[in-house]
Design a protein around this motif. Structure first.
Motif, mmCIF file in Angstrom:
data_model
loop_
_atom_site.group_PDB
_atom_site.id
_atom_site.type_symbol
_atom_site.label_atom_id
_atom_site.label_comp_id
_atom_site.label_asym_id
_atom_site.label_seq_id
_atom_site.Cartn_x
_atom_site.Cartn_y
_atom_site.Cartn_z
ATOM 1 N N THR A 232 -0.591 5.846 8.810
ATOM 2 C CA THR A 232 -0.816 4.761 9.773
ATOM 3 C C THR A 232 -2.211 4.173 9.591
ATOM 4 O O THR A 232 -2.383 2.956 9.527
ATOM 5 C CB THR A 232 -0.643 5.299 11.218
ATOM 6 O OG1 THR A 232 0.641 5.906 11.315
ATOM 7 C CG2 THR A 232 -0.761 4.186 12.240
ATOM 8 N N GLU A 233 -3.205 5.056 9.470
ATOM 9 C CA GLU A 233 -4.599 4.604 9.266
ATOM 10 C C GLU A 233 -4.733 3.750 8.016
ATOM 11 O O GLU A 233 -5.456 2.757 7.995
ATOM 12 C CB GLU A 233 -5.523 5.818 9.087
ATOM 13 C CG GLU A 233 -6.046 6.403 10.387
ATOM 14 C CD GLU A 233 -6.659 7.790 10.150
ATOM 15 O OE1 GLU A 233 -6.583 8.583 11.085
ATOM 16 O OE2 GLU A 233 -7.146 8.062 9.016
ATOM 17 N N LEU A 234 -4.010 4.159 6.967
ATOM 18 C CA LEU A 234 -4.119 3.453 5.680
ATOM 19 C C LEU A 234 -3.236 2.206 5.637
ATOM 20 O O LEU A 234 -3.237 1.485 4.648
ATOM 21 C CB LEU A 234 -3.718 4.393 4.534
ATOM 22 C CG LEU A 234 -4.611 5.618 4.317
ATOM 23 C CD1 LEU A 234 -3.979 6.566 3.295
ATOM 24 C CD2 LEU A 234 -6.000 5.181 3.850
ATOM 25 N N GLU A 235 -2.464 1.996 6.682
ATOM 26 C CA GLU A 235 -1.498 0.896 6.752
ATOM 27 C C GLU A 235 -0.552 0.933 5.558
ATOM 28 O O GLU A 235 -0.243 -0.099 4.937
ATOM 29 C CB GLU A 235 -2.227 -0.461 6.827
ATOM 30 C CG GLU A 235 -3.093 -0.573 8.073
ATOM 31 C CD GLU A 235 -3.862 -1.885 8.149
ATOM 32 O OE1 GLU A 235 -4.083 -2.507 7.092
ATOM 33 O OE2 GLU A 235 -4.226 -2.266 9.270
ATOM 34 N N HIS B 250 -7.366 11.680 -0.315
ATOM 35 C CA HIS B 250 -7.670 12.011 1.080
ATOM 36 C C HIS B 250 -7.312 13.465 1.291
ATOM 37 O O HIS B 250 -6.249 13.910 0.857
ATOM 38 C CB HIS B 250 -6.831 11.152 2.031
ATOM 39 C CG HIS B 250 -6.986 9.683 1.778
ATOM 40 N ND1 HIS B 250 -7.924 8.912 2.415
ATOM 41 C CD2 HIS B 250 -6.336 8.857 0.918
ATOM 42 C CE1 HIS B 250 -7.845 7.667 1.974
ATOM 43 N NE2 HIS B 250 -6.880 7.609 1.060
ATOM 44 N N LYS C 223 0.860 -1.192 0.000
ATOM 45 C CA LYS C 223 0.000 0.000 0.000
ATOM 46 C C LYS C 223 0.893 1.239 0.000
ATOM 47 O O LYS C 223 1.817 1.335 0.812
ATOM 48 C CB LYS C 223 -0.889 0.003 1.237
ATOM 49 C CG LYS C 223 -1.871 -1.167 1.251
ATOM 50 C CD LYS C 223 -2.683 -1.198 2.515
ATOM 51 C CE LYS C 223 -3.625 -2.396 2.461
ATOM 52 N NZ LYS C 223 -4.256 -2.657 3.757
ATOM 53 N N HIS D 211 -2.949 5.492 -2.646
ATOM 54 C CA HIS D 211 -3.629 6.637 -2.038
ATOM 55 C C HIS D 211 -2.839 7.892 -2.337
ATOM 56 O O HIS D 211 -1.609 7.839 -2.468
ATOM 57 C CB HIS D 211 -3.705 6.460 -0.522
ATOM 58 C CG HIS D 211 -4.434 5.227 -0.095
ATOM 59 N ND1 HIS D 211 -5.798 5.188 0.058
ATOM 60 C CD2 HIS D 211 -3.987 3.981 0.189
ATOM 61 C CE1 HIS D 211 -6.169 3.973 0.435
ATOM 62 N NE2 HIS D 211 -5.082 3.213 0.514
ATOM 63 N N ARG E 290 -0.317 10.279 10.608
ATOM 64 C CA ARG E 290 -1.560 9.662 11.089
ATOM 65 C C ARG E 290 -2.303 9.008 9.928
ATOM 66 O O ARG E 290 -2.758 7.869 10.012
ATOM 67 C CB ARG E 290 -2.434 10.736 11.740
ATOM 68 C CG ARG E 290 -3.373 10.215 12.792
ATOM 69 C CD ARG E 290 -3.859 11.297 13.748
ATOM 70 N NE ARG E 290 -4.195 12.555 13.094
ATOM 71 C CZ ARG E 290 -3.617 13.725 13.378
ATOM 72 N NH1 ARG E 290 -2.690 13.792 14.307
ATOM 73 N NH2 ARG E 290 -3.970 14.824 12.744
ATOM 74 N N LEU E 291 -2.396 9.709 8.819
ATOM 75 C CA LEU E 291 -3.090 9.165 7.638
ATOM 76 C C LEU E 291 -2.388 7.901 7.148
ATOM 77 O O LEU E 291 -3.034 6.889 6.854
ATOM 78 C CB LEU E 291 -3.135 10.230 6.536
ATOM 79 C CG LEU E 291 -3.755 9.804 5.206
ATOM 80 C CD1 LEU E 291 -5.233 9.454 5.384
ATOM 81 C CD2 LEU E 291 -3.608 10.912 4.157
#
Ligand code: AMP
Ligand code: GLY
Length: 421
Positions: free
Chosen positions: A59-62, A44, A2, A29, A56-57
């Motif tokens: 991390t959220e999206l892995e 995003h 990713k 992304h 943070r983004l």
């Protein structure tokens, strides 16, 4: 893997396009992106200058890999914040990005590493400015020390104008004038191993024949048939490797994309500037020619494994990109105009020509694409040689309608004609 790309210009669209074609990329992304990038990546909203928000983004999206496109987030330390969160990041630390963020710092690194560049003075007082201008004579080259989005450099024969710009800058670098064609050479590095890409040339002035004001870049092409075939090896040895070695020696290794802006003068190659990121619009043509899947290369750089990578593989094709800019670019570009004909390019020119979006956004109707910046589109084409790539790029430009828009008609013309003769 990713991947999250930070930025939203044509350079990021080119990066996203290449990444979307890489079979190893399972999710793509981009933040904040633009209307064109939305076709190949999930967008995003994010403040690209806010390292904590980007981390943070990611991390959220892995995300396995974050790629930071523009210079401002790099200079602001966004790559550091992402790495601190334990995620691999393609892009230098804030410390290393000073190579682009401060012209005086770049000059000091070059001096320490014996990298050939124009002689220069760093000035802060009117007396120092006058002394430096007097020492070099016309044409005068006056550069704001800090990031200035392409507007910090004045090259002029007019002493009063040179002096006025220098006084307005605060801290300023005054430099000897470098004559000769310019080349942009990019290298991917992990801080130790340096992998040069193929050279490109961009067109900085707004109007045909290199007239008009300086811009972010109105077009580019690659390869450079007129350049010495030994150029890349020479620049690797005299510029890129010593610079990377010097930054590592200082304890601030540079990992990411090192962009050398070069002048090929009668006395040899000289560095005009370094940038700490992929160039725009040169990236559009360099990546169009790269056959090796991109994600693995960027990840290897981010993880310090470039030495283990097989050599990059390139297409024999030539590539040309033509920037379509808004009415009144670069002064006060008009935005919000509808762009028509994008589907015609896909229908008639793909896959040899395609449109990369720079400043665009979707209208509230969710269908109309609107101009949203000075440089709006970067229309890119490949061909067996520069002449064919040019023809295809300009055919595609001709299908696009944007009220009041402007583009140069001479991108790669001279190089295409010279290589045919
Ligand atoms: P830069 O922002 O450093 O890339 O400078 C913008 C443009 O100004 C360059 O692409 C060159 O065309 C021109 N320029 C910068 N430095 C010099 C120099 N020392 N001699 C001649 N032209 C220069
Ligand atoms: N093409 C010039 C730049 O990216 O700075």
């Amino acid at each position: 893997m990713k991947v999250l790309v930070i930025g939203g210009g044509a350079r990021e669209h080119a990066l996203c396009r290449s990444l979307s074609l890489d079979p190893d990329v399972t999710a793509l992304h981009c933040a904040p992106g633009n209307a064109g990038i939305a076709e190949v990546a999930q967008l995003h909203p994010v403040d690209a200058l806010d390292g904590a928000a980007v981390a943070r983004l990611a991390t959220e999206l892995e995300a396995r890999l974050v790629v930071v496109g523009p210079e401002a987030p790099l200079v602001a330390g966004v790559a550091d914040a992402v790495r601190d969160a334990g995620i691999a990041c393609f892009g230098p630390s804030a410390e290393a990005a000073r190579l682009e963020g401060s012209k005086a710092f770049a000059k000091a690194v070059m001096a320490a590493a014996s990298v050939p560049t124009g002689r220069s003075y760093v000035c802060t007082t009117p007396e120092e400015i006058d002394k430096a201008l007097d020492a070099f004579g016309a044409p005068f080259v006056v550069k704001d020390d800090g990031l200035a989005a392409g507007k910090g450099v004045v090259v002029t024969d007019d002493l009063a104008a040179a002096r006025a710009h220098a006084l307005a800058c605060g801290r300023v670098v005054i430099e000897e004038f470098l004559d000769g064609p310019e080349v942009s050479l990019f290298a991917i590095t992990d801080g130790r191993t340096v992998l040069p890409l193929r050279p490109a040339q961009d067109f900085k002035r707004a109007l045909d024949g290199d007239e008009g004001p300086n811009t972010g870049g109105m077009g580019a092409y690659s390869p450079l048939p007129w350049a010495d075939p030994k150029l890349v090896d020479e620049v690797l040895e005299t510029v890129l490797q010593p610079t990377v070695d010097e930054l590592r020696r200082r304890g601030t290794p540079f990992s990411g994309l090192l962009y050398a802006g070069l002048a090929i003068t009668s006395r040899g190659v000289r560095v005009i500037e370094f940038n700490a990121r992929f160039g725009d619009p040169e990236t559009q043509v360099v990546l169009a020619r790269l056959r090796t899947p991109l994600a693995g290369v960027l990840l290897a750089a981010a993880e310090g494994r470039l030495a283990d990578l097989p050599e990059l593989v390139w297409r024999d094709d030539a590539a040309v990109t033509v920037v379509v800019a808004s009415h009144n670019y670069p002064d006060t570009p008009r935005t919000g105009d509808p762009i028509e004909g994008l589907a015609d390019v896909v229908a008639q020119d793909a896959p040899d020509a395609y449109v990369l979006h720079a400043g665009t956004r979707l209208a509230d109707d969710g269908g109309t694409v609107l101009s949203a910046g000075g440089r709006v589109l970067s229309v890119t084409a490949t061909g067996k040689d520069l002449a064919q790539a040019r023809e295809r790029a300009y055919a595609a430009v001709g299908r696009i309608r944007l009220d009041g828009s402007q583009h140069r008609t001479d991108i790669a013309r001279q190089a295409a004609e010279a290589s045919e003769a």
